[in-house]
Design an enzyme around this catalytic site. Structure first.
Site, PDB file in Angstrom:
ATOM      1  N   ARG A 121     -13.076  11.686   4.597  1.00  0.00           N
ATOM      2  CA  ARG A 121     -11.982  10.709   4.732  1.00  0.00           C
ATOM      3  C   ARG A 121     -11.440  10.589   6.153  1.00  0.00           C
ATOM      4  O   ARG A 121     -10.338  10.105   6.366  1.00  0.00           O
ATOM      5  CB  ARG A 121     -10.844  11.031   3.750  1.00  0.00           C
ATOM      6  CG  ARG A 121     -11.273  10.928   2.302  1.00  0.00           C
ATOM      7  CD  ARG A 121     -10.100  11.021   1.366  1.00  0.00           C
ATOM      8  NE  ARG A 121     -10.544  10.804  -0.006  1.00  0.00           N
ATOM      9  CZ  ARG A 121     -10.167  11.538  -1.038  1.00  0.00           C
ATOM     10  NH1 ARG A 121      -9.329  12.554  -0.858  1.00  0.00           N
ATOM     11  NH2 ARG A 121     -10.596  11.265  -2.250  1.00  0.00           N
ATOM     12  N   LYS A 143     -13.600  -0.599  16.283  1.00  0.00           N
ATOM     13  CA  LYS A 143     -14.493  -1.232  15.308  1.00  0.00           C
ATOM     14  C   LYS A 143     -15.752  -0.392  15.136  1.00  0.00           C
ATOM     15  O   LYS A 143     -16.390   0.009  16.105  1.00  0.00           O
ATOM     16  CB  LYS A 143     -14.882  -2.638  15.764  1.00  0.00           C
ATOM     17  CG  LYS A 143     -13.822  -3.688  15.495  1.00  0.00           C
ATOM     18  CD  LYS A 143     -14.377  -5.084  15.748  1.00  0.00           C
ATOM     19  CE  LYS A 143     -13.370  -6.158  15.396  1.00  0.00           C
ATOM     20  NZ  LYS A 143     -13.919  -7.518  15.616  1.00  0.00           N
ATOM     21  N   GLU A 185     -21.112 -10.123  27.996  1.00  0.00           N
ATOM     22  CA  GLU A 185     -19.800  -9.798  27.427  1.00  0.00           C
ATOM     23  C   GLU A 185     -18.709  -9.827  28.492  1.00  0.00           C
ATOM     24  O   GLU A 185     -17.574 -10.209  28.217  1.00  0.00           O
ATOM     25  CB  GLU A 185     -19.838  -8.422  26.759  1.00  0.00           C
ATOM     26  CG  GLU A 185     -20.507  -8.390  25.403  1.00  0.00           C
ATOM     27  CD  GLU A 185     -19.613  -8.901  24.269  1.00  0.00           C
ATOM     28  OE1 GLU A 185     -18.457  -9.280  24.533  1.00  0.00           O
ATOM     29  OE2 GLU A 185     -20.085  -8.917  23.122  1.00  0.00           O
ATOM     30  N   LYS A 224      -9.113  -5.890  26.968  1.00  0.00           N
ATOM     31  CA  LYS A 224      -9.315  -5.529  25.566  1.00  0.00           C
ATOM     32  C   LYS A 224      -8.200  -4.622  25.067  1.00  0.00           C
ATOM     33  O   LYS A 224      -7.745  -4.767  23.923  1.00  0.00           O
ATOM     34  CB  LYS A 224     -10.674  -4.867  25.352  1.00  0.00           C
ATOM     35  CG  LYS A 224     -10.952  -4.636  23.872  1.00  0.00           C
ATOM     36  CD  LYS A 224     -12.407  -4.556  23.521  1.00  0.00           C
ATOM     37  CE  LYS A 224     -12.622  -4.586  22.014  1.00  0.00           C
ATOM     38  NZ  LYS A 224     -14.045  -4.460  21.640  1.00  0.00           N
ATOM     39  N   GLU A 234      -7.092  -7.355  13.826  1.00  0.00           N
ATOM     40  CA  GLU A 234      -7.701  -8.676  13.969  1.00  0.00           C
ATOM     41  C   GLU A 234      -7.111  -9.690  12.990  1.00  0.00           C
ATOM     42  O   GLU A 234      -7.809 -10.463  12.337  1.00  0.00           O
ATOM     43  CB  GLU A 234      -9.225  -8.604  13.794  1.00  0.00           C
ATOM     44  CG  GLU A 234      -9.953  -9.793  14.402  1.00  0.00           C
ATOM     45  CD  GLU A 234     -11.463  -9.620  14.419  1.00  0.00           C
ATOM     46  OE1 GLU A 234     -12.151 -10.489  13.891  1.00  0.00           O
ATOM     47  OE2 GLU A 234     -11.936  -8.614  14.978  1.00  0.00           O
ATOM     48  N   ARG A 238      -6.523 -10.767  18.256  1.00  0.00           N
ATOM     49  CA  ARG A 238      -7.786 -10.073  18.506  1.00  0.00           C
ATOM     50  C   ARG A 238      -9.003 -10.956  18.211  1.00  0.00           C
ATOM     51  O   ARG A 238     -10.085 -10.727  18.738  1.00  0.00           O
ATOM     52  CB  ARG A 238      -7.859  -8.780  17.686  1.00  0.00           C
ATOM     53  CG  ARG A 238      -9.093  -7.935  18.017  1.00  0.00           C
ATOM     54  CD  ARG A 238      -9.038  -6.557  17.407  1.00  0.00           C
ATOM     55  NE  ARG A 238     -10.250  -5.803  17.728  1.00  0.00           N
ATOM     56  CZ  ARG A 238     -10.429  -4.507  17.486  1.00  0.00           C
ATOM     57  NH1 ARG A 238      -9.475  -3.804  16.915  1.00  0.00           N
ATOM     58  NH2 ARG A 238     -11.562  -3.912  17.811  1.00  0.00           N
ATOM     59  N   ASN A 242     -13.854 -12.776  19.784  1.00  0.00           N
ATOM     60  CA  ASN A 242     -15.073 -13.244  19.126  1.00  0.00           C
ATOM     61  C   ASN A 242     -15.617 -14.525  19.746  1.00  0.00           C
ATOM     62  O   ASN A 242     -16.512 -15.155  19.165  1.00  0.00           O
ATOM     63  CB  ASN A 242     -14.810 -13.476  17.633  1.00  0.00           C
ATOM     64  CG  ASN A 242     -14.615 -12.177  16.882  1.00  0.00           C
ATOM     65  OD1 ASN A 242     -15.324 -11.205  17.110  1.00  0.00           O
ATOM     66  ND2 ASN A 242     -13.641 -12.152  15.983  1.00  0.00           N
ATOM     67  N   HIS A 245     -19.301 -15.372  19.463  1.00  0.00           N
ATOM     68  CA  HIS A 245     -19.896 -14.449  18.506  1.00  0.00           C
ATOM     69  C   HIS A 245     -20.343 -15.105  17.201  1.00  0.00           C
ATOM     70  O   HIS A 245     -21.200 -14.556  16.514  1.00  0.00           O
ATOM     71  CB  HIS A 245     -18.928 -13.300  18.203  1.00  0.00           C
ATOM     72  CG  HIS A 245     -18.871 -12.269  19.288  1.00  0.00           C
ATOM     73  ND1 HIS A 245     -18.493 -12.582  20.585  1.00  0.00           N
ATOM     74  CD2 HIS A 245     -19.147 -10.940  19.285  1.00  0.00           C
ATOM     75  CE1 HIS A 245     -18.540 -11.479  21.320  1.00  0.00           C
ATOM     76  NE2 HIS A 245     -18.929 -10.482  20.552  1.00  0.00           N
ATOM     77  N   HIS A 249     -23.948 -13.966  16.673  1.00  0.00           N
ATOM     78  CA  HIS A 249     -24.371 -13.092  15.584  1.00  0.00           C
ATOM     79  C   HIS A 249     -25.439 -13.752  14.730  1.00  0.00           C
ATOM     80  O   HIS A 249     -26.387 -13.091  14.262  1.00  0.00           O
ATOM     81  CB  HIS A 249     -23.169 -12.722  14.709  1.00  0.00           C
ATOM     82  CG  HIS A 249     -22.320 -11.639  15.287  1.00  0.00           C
ATOM     83  ND1 HIS A 249     -21.069 -11.312  14.792  1.00  0.00           N
ATOM     84  CD2 HIS A 249     -22.518 -10.778  16.329  1.00  0.00           C
ATOM     85  CE1 HIS A 249     -20.553 -10.323  15.485  1.00  0.00           C
ATOM     86  NE2 HIS A 249     -21.413  -9.978  16.427  1.00  0.00           N
ATOM     87  N   HIS A 262     -27.536  -7.980  22.101  1.00  0.00           N
ATOM     88  CA  HIS A 262     -26.259  -8.546  21.660  1.00  0.00           C
ATOM     89  C   HIS A 262     -25.633  -9.456  22.715  1.00  0.00           C
ATOM     90  O   HIS A 262     -25.261 -10.593  22.431  1.00  0.00           O
ATOM     91  CB  HIS A 262     -25.294  -7.414  21.297  1.00  0.00           C
ATOM     92  CG  HIS A 262     -23.937  -7.895  20.879  1.00  0.00           C
ATOM     93  ND1 HIS A 262     -23.721  -8.571  19.694  1.00  0.00           N
ATOM     94  CD2 HIS A 262     -22.731  -7.819  21.496  1.00  0.00           C
ATOM     95  CE1 HIS A 262     -22.440  -8.873  19.599  1.00  0.00           C
ATOM     96  NE2 HIS A 262     -21.822  -8.431  20.667  1.00  0.00           N
TER      97      HIS A 262
END
Length: 356
Positions: A121, A143, A185, A224, A234, A238, A242, A245, A249, A262
């Site tokens: 956990r 993330k 990026e 960031k 997000e 936030r 993206n 993206h 993606h 990426h």
């Protein structure tokens, strides 16, 4: 040493940037060492360059350290690899006091972070990024994720590290195409939040041999950290991270994670998002041409003929859908953004022509 704060209440931490940092990690982490088990999670190539030396450094300084090595490549962000890592942690008798060191690029950071967030956990972990893209983006903000059914990061959590430890000197062994991926990026950060930085990047990319990586890394981390500190989960701000993206993606899924990097896919995605921004009169023709010409300076891989229908199908499974509406990030002038939830599949399809 540069320290950039991530302000998240009782989950706050620092992004630490320093040349040669990896050679003094044992001293930096010494106060955290209370005889618990430490586990380096990395990939074979990175262990060869840095991981084995880090293992010896920690071991020589009294750390009870183990190492888990996964294969290179995006294919390691897989449920099977995840369960293999969990099995090895159990075999090492790791408990809730154990600490993971994620040494690598985005693949390692994502899966090691996901392991840390779910093992017993949640246990502590540190991000030690070794690629440019990880230094400026994926290692920061908590993330984590796994890919499933060719869908990027569809399984994951937001789970903050105890710190992000960045050594720009590690870039010396980075392949050129990985560097280009990272610069993609970096361009994103200027486009969404700092037009002056974006203008500087337009000059810097003309000579990658003299590109000021440390300066760029620091600025991206500052941006960031500011964004994530304001919106960790997000829910609003936030989402601007993206930019590029949605299509990016989808391209990764369509072309294959191991066939396009990426940051390369995001660079193409930024072309499409800029095209839509221009069609919606959010950026003028000069601003649109600036973005396209800047991205074109990067030696991106050529794209084979694209299946537009399949790309749109991948976008249908994008995580940025909320209540059936896709949050699409557009430019609202250079250095500013707009979150648009009224972007049709047809205009996305038309934007793909910007990639031809």
């Amino acid at each position: 040493m540069k320290k950039i704060p991530m302000n998240l209440g009782n989950r706050s931490y620092s992004i630490i940037i320093e040349d040669g940092l990896i050679n003094s990690l044992a001293m930096l982490l010494k106060k955290k060492n209370t005889n618990q088990k430490w586990v380096i999670i990395s990939q074979r190539s990175i262990m060869k360059h840095y991981g084995n030396d880090l293992f010896d450094q920690l071991n020589d300084n009294g750390f009870n350290v183990n190492k888990i090595t996964i294969e290179d490549g995006e294919s390691s962000k897989d449920i099977k690899i995840y369960t293999q890592i969990i099995t090895k942690l159990l075999e090492c008798n790791c408990d809730r006091s154990s600490i993971i060191l994620a040494l690598g690029g985005g693949v390692v950071g994502d899966i090691a972070g996901f392991v840390a967030s779910t093992y017993m956990r949640g246990i502590k972990y540190y991000q030690i990024p070794t690629t440019l893209l990880a230094m400026v983006d994926s290692s920061i903000g908590g993330k984590t994720g796994l890919n499933y059914l060719r869908t990027k990061n569809i399984i994951g959590t937001i789970y903050q590290p105890d710190s992000v430890l960045i050594d720009p000197e590690l870039l010396s062994t980075l392949p050129v195409d990985e560097t280009i991926s990272g610069i993609g990026e970096i361009i994103k950060y200027g486009a969404i939040h700092d037009s002056e930085f974006l203008i500087n990047l337009n000059e810097w990319v003309n000579d990658l041999n003299s590109f000021p990586y440390s300066i760029a890394i620091e600025r991206c981390c500052e941006i960031k950290a500011e964004v994530v500190s304001a919106d960790e989960k997000e829910n609003d701000l936030r989402r601007i991270l993206n930019f590029g993206h949605t299509v990016g993606h989808a391209l990764e899924s369509h072309i294959g994670y191991d066939s396009i990097r990426h940051g390369e896919a995001i660079s193409y995605g930024m072309k499409c998002a800029s095209w839509i921004s221009n069609k919606k009169s959010l950026i003028n023709n000069d601003e649109y041409n600036f973005m396209i010409e800047l991205i074109n300076k990067l030696p991106l891989p050529k794209l084979d003929e694209l299946d537009y229908d399949q790309i749109i199908q991948y976008i249908n499974f994008d995580k940025k859908y909320h209540n059936g509406k896709l949050s699409f990030i557009l430019l609202d002038g250079l250095g500013n953004t707009k979150i648009d939830t009224d972007i049709s599949k047809e205009i996305i399809r038309k934007s793909l022509k910007a990639l031809e």
